[in-house]
Design a protein around this motif. Structure first.
Motif, PDB file in Angstrom:
ATOM      1  N   ALA A  98       0.837  -1.196   0.000  1.00 35.54           N
ATOM      2  CA  ALA A  98       0.000   0.000   0.000  1.00 35.54           C
ATOM      3  C   ALA A  98       0.876   1.251   0.000  1.00 35.54           C
ATOM      4  N   MET A  99       1.997   1.184   0.723  1.00 32.56           N
ATOM      5  CA  MET A  99       2.900   2.337   0.780  1.00 32.56           C
ATOM      6  C   MET A  99       3.523   2.595  -0.590  1.00 32.56           C
ATOM      7  N   VAL A 100       3.845   1.538  -1.300  1.00 29.66           N
ATOM      8  CA  VAL A 100       4.369   1.705  -2.658  1.00 29.66           C
ATOM      9  C   VAL A 100       3.327   2.421  -3.519  1.00 29.66           C
ATOM     10  N   GLY A 101       2.046   2.044  -3.313  1.00 27.54           N
ATOM     11  CA  GLY A 101       0.982   2.728  -4.054  1.00 27.54           C
ATOM     12  C   GLY A 101       0.988   4.223  -3.795  1.00 27.54           C
ATOM     13  N   ILE A 102       1.082   4.613  -2.520  1.00 27.15           N
ATOM     14  CA  ILE A 102       1.079   6.049  -2.178  1.00 27.15           C
ATOM     15  C   ILE A 102       2.272   6.747  -2.806  1.00 27.15           C
ATOM     16  N   THR A 103       3.461   6.159  -2.650  1.00 28.15           N
ATOM     17  CA  THR A 103       4.649   6.849  -3.135  1.00 28.15           C
ATOM     18  C   THR A 103       4.657   6.921  -4.660  1.00 28.15           C
ATOM     19  N   ASN A 104       4.063   5.912  -5.319  1.00 29.40           N
ATOM     20  CA  ASN A 104       3.968   5.990  -6.779  1.00 29.40           C
ATOM     21  C   ASN A 104       3.160   7.209  -7.194  1.00 29.40           C
ATOM     22  N   VAL A 105       2.059   7.459  -6.469  1.00 27.03           N
ATOM     23  CA  VAL A 105       1.289   8.665  -6.763  1.00 27.03           C
ATOM     24  C   VAL A 105       2.166   9.891  -6.514  1.00 27.03           C
ATOM     25  N   GLY A 106       2.908   9.847  -5.395  1.00 23.77           N
ATOM     26  CA  GLY A 106       3.722  11.007  -5.036  1.00 23.77           C
ATOM     27  C   GLY A 106       4.791  11.309  -6.062  1.00 23.77           C
ATOM     28  N   ILE A 107       5.363  10.267  -6.664  1.00 21.68           N
ATOM     29  CA  ILE A 107       6.472  10.489  -7.602  1.00 21.68           C
ATOM     30  C   ILE A 107       6.027  11.351  -8.780  1.00 21.68           C
ATOM     31  N   VAL A 108       4.815  11.125  -9.260  1.00 23.59           N
ATOM     32  CA  VAL A 108       4.394  11.920 -10.408  1.00 23.59           C
ATOM     33  C   VAL A 108       3.483  13.081 -10.019  1.00 23.59           C
ATOM     34  N   MET A 188       1.255   7.230 -16.638  1.00 20.32           N
ATOM     35  CA  MET A 188       2.097   7.957 -15.685  1.00 20.32           C
ATOM     36  C   MET A 188       3.548   7.967 -16.125  1.00 20.32           C
ATOM     37  N   PHE A 189       3.953   6.929 -16.888  1.00 24.61           N
ATOM     38  CA  PHE A 189       5.360   6.836 -17.270  1.00 24.61           C
ATOM     39  C   PHE A 189       5.750   7.849 -18.333  1.00 24.61           C
ATOM     40  N   ARG A 190       4.778   8.608 -18.831  1.00 24.42           N
ATOM     41  CA  ARG A 190       5.139   9.641 -19.790  1.00 24.42           C
ATOM     42  C   ARG A 190       5.713  10.869 -19.112  1.00 24.42           C
ATOM     43  N   ALA A 191       5.629  10.912 -17.802  1.00 29.37           N
ATOM     44  CA  ALA A 191       6.157  12.067 -17.074  1.00 29.37           C
ATOM     45  C   ALA A 191       7.673  12.129 -17.241  1.00 29.37           C
ATOM     46  N   PRO A 192       8.245  13.330 -17.317  1.00 31.54           N
ATOM     47  CA  PRO A 192       9.704  13.433 -17.360  1.00 31.54           C
ATOM     48  C   PRO A 192      10.320  13.071 -16.019  1.00 31.54           C
ATOM     49  N   GLY A 193      11.635  12.893 -16.001  1.00 34.45           N
ATOM     50  CA  GLY A 193      12.317  12.544 -14.752  1.00 34.45           C
ATOM     51  C   GLY A 193      12.522  11.051 -14.639  1.00 34.45           C
ATOM     52  N   ALA A 194      13.325  10.493 -15.574  1.00 34.99           N
ATOM     53  CA  ALA A 194      13.420   9.034 -15.703  1.00 34.99           C
ATOM     54  C   ALA A 194      13.805   8.293 -14.430  1.00 34.99           C
ATOM     55  N   PRO A 195      14.829   8.735 -13.681  1.00 35.06           N
ATOM     56  CA  PRO A 195      15.233   7.902 -12.547  1.00 35.06           C
ATOM     57  C   PRO A 195      14.111   7.727 -11.538  1.00 35.06           C
ATOM     58  N   TYR A 196      13.240   8.732 -11.444  1.00 33.02           N
ATOM     59  CA  TYR A 196      12.165   8.660 -10.454  1.00 33.02           C
ATOM     60  C   TYR A 196      11.002   7.858 -10.999  1.00 33.02           C
ATOM     61  N   VAL A 197      10.662   8.138 -12.260  1.00 34.21           N
ATOM     62  CA  VAL A 197       9.513   7.446 -12.850  1.00 34.21           C
ATOM     63  C   VAL A 197       9.770   5.946 -12.916  1.00 34.21           C
ATOM     64  N   ILE A 198      11.047   5.594 -13.158  1.00 36.51           N
ATOM     65  CA  ILE A 198      11.367   4.176 -13.309  1.00 36.51           C
ATOM     66  C   ILE A 198      11.136   3.421 -12.009  1.00 36.51           C
ATOM     67  N   MET A 199      11.227   4.145 -10.912  1.00 41.47           N
ATOM     68  CA  MET A 199      10.978   3.518  -9.611  1.00 41.47           C
ATOM     69  C   MET A 199       9.543   2.991  -9.536  1.00 41.47           C
ATOM     70  N   CYS A 200       8.593   3.714 -10.184  1.00 38.47           N
ATOM     71  CA  CYS A 200       7.192   3.260 -10.197  1.00 38.47           C
ATOM     72  C   CYS A 200       7.109   1.873 -10.808  1.00 38.47           C
ATOM     73  N   SER A 201       7.715   1.712 -11.978  1.00 38.84           N
ATOM     74  CA  SER A 201       7.536   0.424 -12.652  1.00 38.84           C
ATOM     75  C   SER A 201       8.361  -0.646 -11.960  1.00 38.84           C
ATOM     76  N   LEU A 202       9.540  -0.277 -11.457  1.00 32.22           N
ATOM     77  CA  LEU A 202      10.367  -1.265 -10.758  1.00 32.22           C
ATOM     78  C   LEU A 202       9.626  -1.801  -9.539  1.00 32.22           C
ATOM     79  N   SER A 203       9.062  -0.876  -8.727  1.00 33.65           N
ATOM     80  CA  SER A 203       8.437  -1.328  -7.488  1.00 33.65           C
ATOM     81  C   SER A 203       7.259  -2.231  -7.785  1.00 33.65           C
ATOM     82  N   SER A 204       6.472  -1.901  -8.831  1.00 34.59           N
ATOM     83  CA  SER A 204       5.311  -2.753  -9.060  1.00 34.59           C
ATOM     84  C   SER A 204       5.732  -4.121  -9.579  1.00 34.59           C
ATOM     85  N   LEU A 205       6.785  -4.161 -10.410  1.00 36.00           N
ATOM     86  CA  LEU A 205       7.259  -5.468 -10.875  1.00 36.00           C
ATOM     87  C   LEU A 205       7.765  -6.304  -9.708  1.00 36.00           C
TER      88      LEU A 205
END
Lengths: 218, 201, 282, 57
Positions: A98-108, A188-205
């Motif tokens: 659930a925390m990963v869910g919150i932070t994913n929202v926060g990243i973008v 969401m992955f269309r947002a700029p800022g690759a190192p941060y956005v990539i964390m979204c997909s990494l965490s969900s995988l």
């Protein structure tokens, strides 16, 4: 099936809360760690937009305050996914998810593009409703077996876990993370800022990979 | 026992299905957000059905995570709909701002909270202060609040050492701890709403 | 072991070269020589290199290291007969590599490649169902146990045929020029690897070589059993030629169709898994 | 250059075979990418100046 993802190398117990490493979880943990370090030390890229019909191009620059916030969120996301990788407790696993869910929202969330904002909001709605099967699944685990410890479940001495609980857990994780099942996450992955956005997909995988191990226990 | 649990979980699941159905047919973003709270409660229901100490220990983090997610989403909603551009300062209703009623109600709540003492008392007293600040558009003096928070912390530590080393004075220690936690929770509660950026400057 | 690692990389690159050659011959083109991919890797590694001005430097470099690192780990897991789950975890995490390659440069083409890679994550689900189906038979995830099971009961290829088909499709989706390789389709220039040139591209080629070897050899070990090294090579060659036929004779699907087909395969595999599971319980 | 030498020394140390297998492979997993990239960096031609990404023909 006791020997699922290899023999646990190391078990750390705090009473009921325990942490353990198998070859499988340690691989996932190290990858989360690597990317968290990348997030820590890397600057965001500047995404290039092409003005069609000419040679002109523009770059999207991320302001320092926005970068700080997103870097913080990405590190939090990395820590949460590391926690979800090593925890040996099903309820803790759902909390980390659930925390990963919150932070994913926060990243973008700090991205000013309305398209990304909208995608993040829709994602947040799904993620929040996914906490219902997630926590519900963990609670049914506890009700049916009387234990939330994965080590105890793996020993096979406890009563069998009902299919509903496993299905709920997987459903919850899919709702929190998996991109192909709803478009908002991929948008969401269309947002700029690759190192941060990539964390979204990494965490969900990573969380998806872990839940497969969890479901096969017990 | 298992039979009761099954009935309970059936009822909660039916409630969940109804809530999800409402969520699915609702199209307005804000309404869906509000409905989510309803959906979230069914999850707490499933946990509560455990009916043991464990359930209580599990509900608290579940609730916290849910609230955190809702806060994050509401922030995104605000930026998405550009609501942040026109900040609201207190309850700008003239009747409340001029009247004595908020003052009296706040005083009552604070005094009652002090009598209750402990965690609940702090909550009640803090609520009174929050109500007062909101109705008067008070400019919070954060330094004062920080000082109060620090004193309450010191009181609490003092009480702790009293319990450890001078157990015969347990009553004084208990009182110190009670007062400390009242102050602490009151201060924390009254800080609600002051962290939303620089609206008060 | 370093020698084995380098040998595996070169083998993989050679197989990819054969893949290209076969596709070209099927399409009545002369095609490049079979060692073209090895030359490619060496050529890129000698070239003058720089990182685009708009790139996120750390990620741009780091993701190449991660790409080689995870497949090295997968290679060792395969050699030592470790858990199949680890290999397929790594296979899924290859998505992150593609995503990182695509997004770190700031190039719009790379970005679209990365986003497509995330969307096509649906292709990984049949994999897990097939892994689970294997585990229902062998009662273990360790490759060594699976190999031992096949020495007693005969190849799993015949016992769990649908699982083999699903895994074949999964490998197909990672081969270049295949129907599912939407991440590097030509309307995106080179997809996620558009901006990685010079030595960074050479690093990616090393990763591709290792990946090909590991995936093909794992397929053979899991579905045919332990083979002598020559037979293993022959089997990999056969597998690559059949994959080339599949790639050469099918058009590249649009992203939407690709995801739909993969989701359908997933659904079928779930049904198969459920049937097996009920069969075991009964 | 440093990467290449680190990779090679790690390899030589592991050749002695006194380490347990898991540590051996762990070290190799870490050093192999560094070794490859270091090797390429070592024999690579001179670095060019930075440019913007490819934006189409």
């Amino acid at each position: 099936m006791t020997n699922l993802a290899g023999v646990p190398y190391y078990i750390l117990e705090f009473g009921d809360e325990l942490v353990y490493f198998t070859p499988y979880t340690i691989t996932l943990f190290l990858l989360a760690l690597t990317f968290t370090i990348f997030v820590l030390i890397s600057m965001p890229e500047r995404q290039v937009d092409i003005a069609f019909g000419g040679d002109a191009y523009t770059t999207k620059v991320i302001s320092v305050s926005e970068m700080r916030f997103r870097r913080f969120m990405a590190i939090a996301c990395g820590l949460a996914s590391m926690g979800a990788m090593v925890t040996g407790d099903i309820f803790n696993f759902t909390l980390f998810t659930a925390m990963v869910g919150i932070t994913n929202v926060g990243i973008v969330a700090a991205v000013k593009s309305p398209h990304v904002q909208n995608a993040a909001y829709q994602y947040g709605l799904v993620a929040l409703s996914a906490t219902v099967p997630l926590f519900g699944g963990a609670a049914i685990y506890a009700a049916a077996t009387g234990s939330l410890s994965m080590i105890e479940l793996a020993k096979g001495a406890l009563p069998a876990v009902p299919f509903v609980a496993k299905a709920f857990l997987v459903l919850g994780v899919i709702g929190e993370g998996m991109a192909p099942f709803y478009a908002a996450k991929a948008e969401m992955f269309r947002a700029p800022g690759a190192p941060y956005v990539i964390m979204c997909s990494l965490s969900s995988l990573l969380i998806f990979l872990r839940v497969i191990e969890v479901v096969m226990l017990g | 026992m298992w039979g009761q649990y099954s009935y309970g979980i059936l009822v909660v699941l039916v409630a969940g299905v109804i809530a999800f159905f409402a969520l699915a047919i609702e199209t307005d973003d804000l309404h869906r957000f509000l409905l989510l709270d309803l959906v979230e409660i069914t999850a707490l229901g499933v946990i509560a059905l455990l009916g043991t100490d464990l359930a209580e220990a599990l509900i608290l983090p579940g609730l916290t995570v849910g609230i955190a997610e809702q806060l994050a989403l509401s922030q995104i909603y605000c930026t998405k709909e550009r609501i942040m551009q026109n900040p609201v300062k207190g309850l700008n209703i003239e009747v409340i701002a001029k009247a004595d009623a908020p003052l009296i109600i706040s005083m009552f709540l604070v005094v009652y909270g002090l009598i209750l003492s402990g965690f609940t008392g702090g909550g009640v007293a803090g609520l009174g202060l929050v109500f007062f600040f909101m109705s008067r558009g008070y400019r919070e003096d954060l330094n004062l609040l920080e000082m109060a928070s620090g004193i309450s912390w010191a009181l609490w530590i003092f009480a702790f050492f009293c319990f450890m080393f001078l157990p015969q004075y347990w009553f004084i220690a208990l009182m110190c701890a009670a007062v400390g936690i009242v102050l602490k929770v009151t201060v924390k509660m009254s800080l609600v709403g002051t962290m939303w950026g620089n609206g008060n400057d | 072991m370093i020698a084995q690692l380098i040998l595996a990389t070169l083998t993989g690159l050679l197989l990819l070269g054969i893949h290209r050659k076969v596709i070209a011959r099927i399409q009545r083109r002369p095609g490049p020589p079979v060692w073209q991919e090895i030359l490619h890797m060496l050529k890129f590694s000698f070239k003058s290199t720089w990182i685009p001005a708009t790139a996120s430097t750390v990620l741009f470099r780091g993701v190449v290291l991660v790409a080689i690192g995870i497949w090295t780990a997968a290679f060792f897991v395969m050699l030592t007969g470790g858990s199949l789950l680890v290999i397929f975890g790594i296979y899924m995490l290859h998505k992150i590599v593609e995503h990182g390659f695509g997004l770190s440069s700031g190039s719009p083409y790379g970005k679209f490649g990365g986003v497509r890679s995330v969307i096509s994550a649906a292709s990984e689900i049949p994999l897990f169902v097939s892994v689970a189906a294997i585990a229902i038979f062998t009662r273990s995830f360790d490759i060594s146990d699976i190999v031992a099971y096949q020495q007693v009961h005969g190849p799993l290829m015949f016992i769990a045929f649908p699982a083999a088909v699903a895994m074949y499709i999964v490998i197909l989706s990672k081969m270049p020029f295949g129907p599912f390789s939407i991440v590097e389709s030509k309307e995106l220039v080179s997809g996620y690897k558009t901006e990685h040139f010079g030595i960074w591209r050479a690093g990616l080629e090393v990763c591709n070589g290792l990946k090909t070897t590991v995936l093909l050899a794992t397929f053979l070990m899991v579905f045919v059993g332990q083979l002598p090294i020559l037979w293993l090579g022959a089997g990999m060659l056969l597998l690559v030629v059949s994959l080339s036929f599949a790639c050469a004779l099918t058009p590249m699907l649009s992203p939407f169709d690709s995801v739909t087909v993969q989701t359908l395969v997933t659904g079928l595999m779930l049904c198969y898994g459920a049937v097996l599971f009920i069969g075991v319980r009964a | 250059m440093a990467g290449a030498s680190a990779g090679i020394t790690a390899g030589i140390v592991n050749m002695l075979g006194i380490l347990p297998l898991w540590l051996y492979s762990a070290v190799l997993v870490l050093s192999f990418p560094v070794f490859i990239i270091g090797l390429f960096l070592w024999w690579m031609a001179k670095e060019g100046t930075e440019d913007i990404p490819f934006i189409g023909y």
